[in-house]
Design an enzyme around this catalytic site. Structure first.
Site, short mmCIF file in Angstrom:
data_model
loop_
_atom_site.label_atom_id
_atom_site.label_comp_id
_atom_site.label_asym_id
_atom_site.label_seq_id
_atom_site.Cartn_x
_atom_site.Cartn_y
_atom_site.Cartn_z
CE1 TYR A 128 -4.32 -2.40 4.96
CE2 TYR A 128 -3.52 -0.17 4.57
CZ TYR A 128 -4.01 -1.37 4.09
OH TYR A 128 -4.17 -1.54 2.72
CB SER A 139 -0.89 0.01 1.25
OG SER A 139 -1.52 1.27 1.44
#
Length: 255
Positions: free
Chosen positions: A145, A132
């Site tokens: 995350y 990401s």
């Protein structure tokens, strides 16, 4: 048909980026197995499915073995399984932190560990981990995350160096916001109707210089490139697929 007769395993291949990748590679000739907790959203007879808990090493090992036995080897591993949990370091529980790390990081580690013997034997194995942009920058309240995605980039670099002499390449793709069930579930947590969810997703898209969120198929194209012979001299990179998000300065400059 650049993937003609190549064997591919996609973890997290039941929806979103993983499913889009499985479909794209199948369309380009690959023999694909998807490994996930649930079956793909829509049936595709060309894609084999094996129920897998990526946080469980034995389950992942069994999925890799299934792919190798079913298609006579393994040429490409795409680790796309991932979850999102919100919270800062101060208010993230140990259980939530461990869950994110178990799925996002341990899942990729287990997949790579057990796939490597077959990838080495293929002579030109490729690993692509779905990371990401939050491996590089972050928003608020996504401590677990963000940490997990940073770990994936570092892990891919390690794989690239350790496995270079075995002919195995390893890279990550780093998407910005992508219109997936995970993104929409996150948006739904802040809204009260489908219309409001659509509006919130659209507003997130406007944070990207290209003015929208990505489609899963667009990220799948980047994954396919990194997995293909077109990228035969690319290893250890983290490829942003973010609509220019990382390129922009996030502060307003005076006129």
């Amino acid at each position: 048909m650049e993937f003609d007769d190549r064997s591919v395993l996609v973890t997290g291949g039941s929806s979103g980026i993983g499913l889009a990748t499985a479909r794209l590679l199948t369309a380009r000739g690959a023999k694909v197995v998807t490994a996930a907790l649930t079956e793909p959203e829509a049936e595709d007879d060309a894609i084999r499915f094996v129920q897998t808990d990526v946080a469980d090493e034995a389950s992942v090992a069994a999925a890799v073995d299934f792919a190798v036995r079913t298609h006579g080897g393994l040429d490409v591993l795409v680790a796309a399984a991932g979850i999102q949990r919100y919270g800062s370091a101060a208010d993230t529980s140990a259980a939530a932190w461990d869950h994110v790390m178990a799925v996002n990081v341990r899942g990729a580690f287990f997949a790579a560990k057990h796939a490597l013997p077959a990838l080495r034997a293929s002579g030109a194995g490729s690993i692509v981990l779905v990371s990401s942009v939050q491996a590089f920058v972050t928003q608020t309240d996504v401590a677990a995350y963000t940490a997990s995605k940073g770990a994936l980039n570092a892990f891919a670099r390690s794989l690239a160096i350790d496995e270079a002499h075995n002919g195995v390449r390893a890279n990550t793709v780093c998407p910005g916001s992508v219109d997936t069930p995970m993104l929409r579930a996150a948006a739904a947590g802040f809204t009260h109707s489908e219309r409001e969810t659509d509006e919130l997703v659209a507003s997130w898209g406007r944070n990207h210089p290209l003015g929208r969120v990505a489609r899963p198929e667009e990220v799948a194209e980047a994954i396919a490139f990194l997995a293909s012979d077109r990228a035969s001299f690319i290893s250890g990179v983290a490829l942003p697929v973010d609509g220019g998000l990382l390129a922009q300065v996030a502060v307003a400059l005076p006129d």
